[in-house]
Scaffold this motif. Structure first.
Motif, PDB file in Angstrom:
ATOM      1  N   ASN A  86       0.733  -0.949  -0.040  1.00 11.69           N
ATOM      2  CA  ASN A  86       0.160   0.035   0.024  1.00 11.69           C
ATOM      3  C   ASN A  86       0.774   1.267   0.077  1.00 11.69           C
ATOM      4  OD1 ASN A  86      -2.254  -1.355  -0.125  1.00 11.69           O
ATOM      5  ND2 ASN A  86      -2.911  -1.341   1.845  1.00 11.69           N
ATOM      6  N   GLY A  87       2.058   1.200  -0.741  1.00  9.87           N
ATOM      7  CA  GLY A  87       2.722   2.377  -0.951  1.00  9.87           C
ATOM      8  C   GLY A  87       3.762   2.584   0.212  1.00  9.87           C
TER       9      GLY A  87
ATOM     10  N   THR B 210      -6.629  -9.054   1.685  1.00  9.79           N
ATOM     11  CA  THR B 210      -6.888  -9.541   0.324  1.00  9.79           C
ATOM     12  C   THR B 210      -6.343  -8.683  -0.908  1.00  9.79           C
ATOM     13  OG1 THR B 210      -9.103 -10.081   0.994  1.00  9.79           O
ATOM     14  CG2 THR B 210      -8.840  -9.580  -1.317  1.00  9.79           C
ATOM     15  N   LEU B 211      -5.527  -9.294  -1.474  1.00  7.86           N
ATOM     16  CA  LEU B 211      -4.710  -8.564  -2.731  1.00  7.86           C
ATOM     17  C   LEU B 211      -5.609  -8.016  -3.795  1.00  7.86           C
ATOM     18  CD1 LEU B 211      -1.618  -7.998  -3.831  1.00  7.86           C
ATOM     19  CD2 LEU B 211      -2.000  -9.965  -5.352  1.00  7.86           C
ATOM     20  N   ARG B 212      -5.714  -6.743  -4.036  1.00  7.58           N
ATOM     21  CA  ARG B 212      -6.313  -6.191  -5.003  1.00  7.58           C
ATOM     22  C   ARG B 212      -5.366  -5.772  -6.438  1.00  7.58           C
ATOM     23  NH1 ARG B 212     -11.233  -7.281  -3.186  1.00  7.58           N
ATOM     24  NH2 ARG B 212     -11.674  -6.466  -1.143  1.00  7.58           N
TER      25      ARG B 212
ATOM     26  N   ASN C   5       4.758  -3.010  -5.714  1.00  7.81           N
ATOM     27  CA  ASN C   5       3.974  -2.613  -4.543  1.00  7.81           C
ATOM     28  C   ASN C   5       2.684  -3.599  -4.597  1.00  7.81           C
ATOM     29  OD1 ASN C   5       2.724  -0.896  -2.668  1.00  7.81           O
ATOM     30  ND2 ASN C   5       1.707   0.341  -4.444  1.00  7.81           N
ATOM     31  N   PHE C   6       2.541  -4.078  -3.470  1.00 10.67           N
ATOM     32  CA  PHE C   6       1.133  -4.866  -3.306  1.00 10.67           C
ATOM     33  C   PHE C   6      -0.020  -4.066  -2.676  1.00 10.67           C
ATOM     34  CE2 PHE C   6       4.789  -7.746  -2.585  1.00 10.67           C
ATOM     35  CZ  PHE C   6       4.429  -8.801  -3.324  1.00 10.67           C
ATOM     36  N   VAL C   7      -0.885  -3.724  -3.575  1.00 14.83           N
ATOM     37  CA  VAL C   7      -2.176  -3.087  -2.848  1.00 14.83           C
ATOM     38  C   VAL C   7      -3.161  -4.133  -2.441  1.00 14.83           C
ATOM     39  CG1 VAL C   7      -3.700  -1.380  -3.609  1.00 14.83           C
ATOM     40  CG2 VAL C   7      -1.739  -1.536  -4.802  1.00 14.83           C
TER      41      VAL C   7
END
Length: 833
Positions: free
Chosen positions: A780-781, A816-818, A829-831
């Protein structure tokens, strides 16, 4: 050969320029079996002094010419002089020096400055457009085109410069004054010679789509200049007269809303249709308009004004009588010189109608949404296509449908037709000057009473300019200068042998620059303008460099001329240039365009004398992307000079140990890092040159220099050999930009040939990729970890490595990966939510 510890460009640059010249290293045709590259910059007008704008223009081509030679091409890179022209004639009027004398002096000065900068020109192909050997072929082309109907004589209104005392092109009129001398420009009707460029308008327009490597702004300007308009012509019969006004409109669908028609003030029917009670006002208005230039009348801020003639014309569809006006916004030489005005659907017509209380009638309604109010309540013109209303049997049709149906109806009734018009006009090229190509025409009262002109026989070309008493002939006043030379203008008729007079006008100098690129192919060829075999070999020009200000004059004219040359069987191509590069302006230190007027010109000679040619070259190329303007900075010049001193220092420092070092084994540790730095630089510079990013190419060399410097002194045999290889590589990548220091370093490190004659080396793929590189891992940044993976790792591999990191796993737990964001060689980056 030992290297001097100090970098002294003045001690090496002249030496290498002499060597290049003696070896003829830049002569085209030396590699007959190799693929060709024709690199060209717009030839200069020799004013006598170069400025840094010239330097930049020629450098862009020179980098490519040198680079392509090193890539194995047979490169043609010529230079010449656009030597005719008004400035030399004006100078002669002012100073009393013959234009030929002044031009020769200027060429010598200009050429010396060009040569001092080390450009890679094939001087064996030099041309001078003011030489009879060159302008003979201007005259030859004129006669060929005259025979084919591409040249004709006409009476027309021209832009007459009251200061230069000559005709100038529309593009040379700026705010009603001459761009050269700032004198007022007025309309003047006179005979002139014209090229029928409009015969090629559609082809010139269509072919713009094929110019994939031309800047969009140039092709857009040419597209707009040619200005194709699809529309219809319609005849409005003048009441009480046996005459009709033919108007052209692109919106025939709006004709039911026409509430007045407008003529140009000098339209041939104005005097015929004007009623007696309106005549005085109409004539006064027409006289006032005649004193204004087209630019003044059509300027963006010019108020639209007009006068009612007292006459009426009938709408060909409705039969309704509409008033006939004259106005400043209609020109007699554009379209038909008459327009139908539909104020409800044209902004200009709307403003004019409101000013003079003329009716406004709505006949187009939007296809969807609210309907327009009646004309009296309309607040602004509605100019979009829509659905016809109050338009008789056409009501309910779309604008597109009605345009076709109405054009067909006009043609069926003999009242008009569908037609295409072009904004582009034929090119009037005759000028009231001495210093230009004489037009090869004579006038004989017996054989040519209507003065159409009799061409001089081809075997009598060239018609040479006469020697003149400069002060007596070049006065800037009265008749054209050549008309004052009785011994020249009085001649014999080629048909009957009787007395005749030569044409006293000369050709526009744009004729000279229309085809000079082809004369470079064989400048001493005597059987034709150029050798067709050489044209097959080298045309089209692969890269052409010049200013964007030439978009709708030179760049359009020489596209036209190349088509003519193809029709004559001379050129194998219709388009002269494959890739066009337009450079930005070099402004003075004060941020204004360099100009004698502002006193901010930086002379190349002053930079060469103080810092050397290589510094001047590198600074101009490093200052910014070629297409952008930049402001001159003495401080940045000093910075570039320091960079070249660092290059020299590095080469001199390691010369004794590394110049002759060799190593047959593996390269590891520092030796491997030295080779990596060199090969990465080689790769980056080559790629930057290919994409016309010379500033980043030089930046890459600077970074490579830093890396090699930071690695320190080589100690082992492998390190010394690697440094020797690195310095030879550095010399190679410097060659297109700073060729003098490049050749000096290369020679010191054992080269037996000029660097430009060497093959551009291939980089080793294994040396340009880091073994591992870092990736920032964000969730998330927010930075959660940094991982190191193989430099060539794919996205899936980078993601897997990131997900295996304990800190990342903790941050992702229960989420939960979006979206997964992958930025190659930088971050992931994992959002999540």
């Amino acid at each position: 050969m030992a290297m001097n510890e100090r970098y002294e460009p003045q001690a090496i640059e002249g030496k290498w320029q002499t060597r290049w010249d003696e070896a003829g290293i830049f002569r085209a045709g030396s590699r007959p079996g190799a693929p060709k590259k024709y690199v060209l910059e717009m030839l200069p007008y020799p004013s006598g002094k170069m400025h840094m704008g010239h330097v930049r223009n020629y450098l862009l081509g020179d980098v490519y010419a040198r680079f392509f030679r090193m890539k194995g091409f047979d490169v043609l890179h010529p230079m010449g002089w656009d030597a005719f022209g008004l400035p030399a004639e004006n100078a002669a009027i002012k100073d009393g020096v013959h234009p030929a004398v002044r031009t020769a002096e200027n060429i010598a000065s200009f050429k010396k400055e060009i040569q001092s900068l080390g450009y890679s020109y094939d001087w064996d192909r030099e041309v001078n457009t003011s030489s009879p050997e060159y302008y003979r072929w201007n005259q030859w082309f004129f006669i060929q085109m005259l025979e084919r109907g591409l040249v004709y004589r006409r009476f027309s209104k021209v832009n007459w410069c009251t200061g230069c005392h000559t005709v100038i092109a529309n593009e040379q009129v700026k705010d009603g004054v001459c761009e050269r001398c700032d004198s007022p420009v007025v309309d003047k009707e006179m005979p002139e010679w014209a090229f029928r460029i409009t015969r090629f308008s559609q082809d010139l327009l269509d072919s713009l789509d094929t110019l994939k490597e031309w800047p969009d702004r140039i092709t857009s300007m040419q597209r707009n200049w040619i200005g194709r308009s699809d529309g219809a012509e319609a005849d409005f019969r003048v009441q009480g007269h046996d005459a009709s006004l033919r108007v052209f409109t692109t919106r025939i669908d709006t004709i039911y809303g026409c509430t007045y028609v407008v003529l140009a003030p000098d339209h041939k029917l104005v005097a015929q249709v004007t009623t007696p009670e309106r005549r005085a006002e109409v004539e006064a208005f027409a006289k006032r308009m005649a004193a204004q230039s087209k630019t003044e009348r059509l300027g963006e801020g010019t108020e639209k004004e007009g006068v009612f003639t007292g006459a009426y014309a009938e709408n060909p569809f409705t039969g309704q009588a509409v008033p006939i006006w004259i106005a400043n916004f209609v020109l007699s030489d554009y379209g038909t010189g008459a327009v139908m005005s539909v104020p409800a659907h044209d902004e200009r017509d709307f403003a004019f109608a409101r000013k003079y209380s003329l009716p406004v009638k709505v006949v187009i309604q939007p296809a969807s949404g609210d309907a327009l109010p009646a004309g009296d309540a309309l607040e602004a013109a509605y100019t979009e296509y829509g659905v016809l209303a109050d338009s008789g049997s056409y009501s309910g049709q779309t604008s597109e449908q009605a345009r076709q149906a109405m054009a067909s109806a006009l043609e069926k009734d003999g009242k008009g037709q569908a037609t295409v018009t072009y904004r582009q006009k034929d090119w009037g090229f005759s000028r009231q000057r001495y210093w230009g190509t004489p037009i090869p025409i004579v006038y004989c009262e017996q054989c040519d009473p209507d003065r159409h002109g009799i061409p001089v026989p081809v075997d009598q070309l060239p018609v040479r300019l006469p020697e003149i008493d400069t002060q007596a002939v070049l006065t800037g006043k009265g008749e054209p200068p050549l008309a004052k030379v009785a011994s020249w203008v009085n001649t014999s008729c080629p048909k009957c042998g009787g007395p005749a007079r030569r044409e006293a006008e000369t050709m526009d100098t744009f004729v000279d620059s229309c085809w000079y690129f082809a004369r470079y192919l064989s400048p001493r060829y005597d059987a034709a303008p150029f050798d067709p075999k050489e044209a097959q070999r080298f045309l089209p020009v692969d890269i052409y460099v010049g200013g964007p200000e030439h978009a709708v004059m030179h760049l359009l004219y020489f596209r036209f001329w190349t088509r003519v040359m193809k029709e004559l069987g001379l050129s194998p191509v219709a388009e002269p240039v494959t890739r066009l590069i337009t450079q930005g302006i070099v402004n003075g230190p004060d941020g204004r365009k360099m100009s004698k007027r502002w006193g901010n010109v930086v002379a190349p000679a002053s930079i060469v004398e103080r810092y050397g040619a290589d510094t001047a070259r590198a600074y101009v190329l490093f200052a910014g992307p070629p297409e952008r303007d930049f402001d001159w900075s003495d401080k940045q010049v000093e910075g570039v000079f320091r960079f070249l001193k660092r290059v020299w220092t590095l080469a001199a420092t390691h010369h004794e140990a590394s110049a002759g070092a060799a190593h047959d084994g593996a390269y590891e540790g520092k030796a491997l890092e030295i080779r990596r730095a060199a090969h990465k630089t080689l790769k980056r510079v080559g790629e930057a040159i290919e994409r016309l990013s010379f500033n980043t190419a030089i930046a890459a060399i600077m970074e490579g220099l830093n890396a090699l410097t930071d690695l320190g002194t080589p100690e082992s045999a492998a390190e010394k050999a690697a440094m020797g290889e690195a310095m030879r590589t550095l010399a190679v990548v410097l060659t297109p930009f700073t060729p003098h220091i490049a050749d000096e370093i290369a020679e010191a490190y054992g080269s037996k040939d000029f660097t430009v004659a060497q093959e551009w080396p291939a980089f080793d793929p294994a040396l340009v990729v880091d073994d591992v590189i870092p990736y920032a891992v964000q969730v998330n940044g927010k930075l959660r970890a940094e991982i190191r993976v193989a430099a060539d790792a794919a996205e899936a591999d980078v993601r897997a490595a990131a997900e295996a990191d304990e800190k990342v796993q903790s941050a992702l737990a229960g989420k939960t990966l979006r979206k997964f964001v992958f930025v190659p060689k930088r971050l992931v980056n994992f959002v999540v939510s």
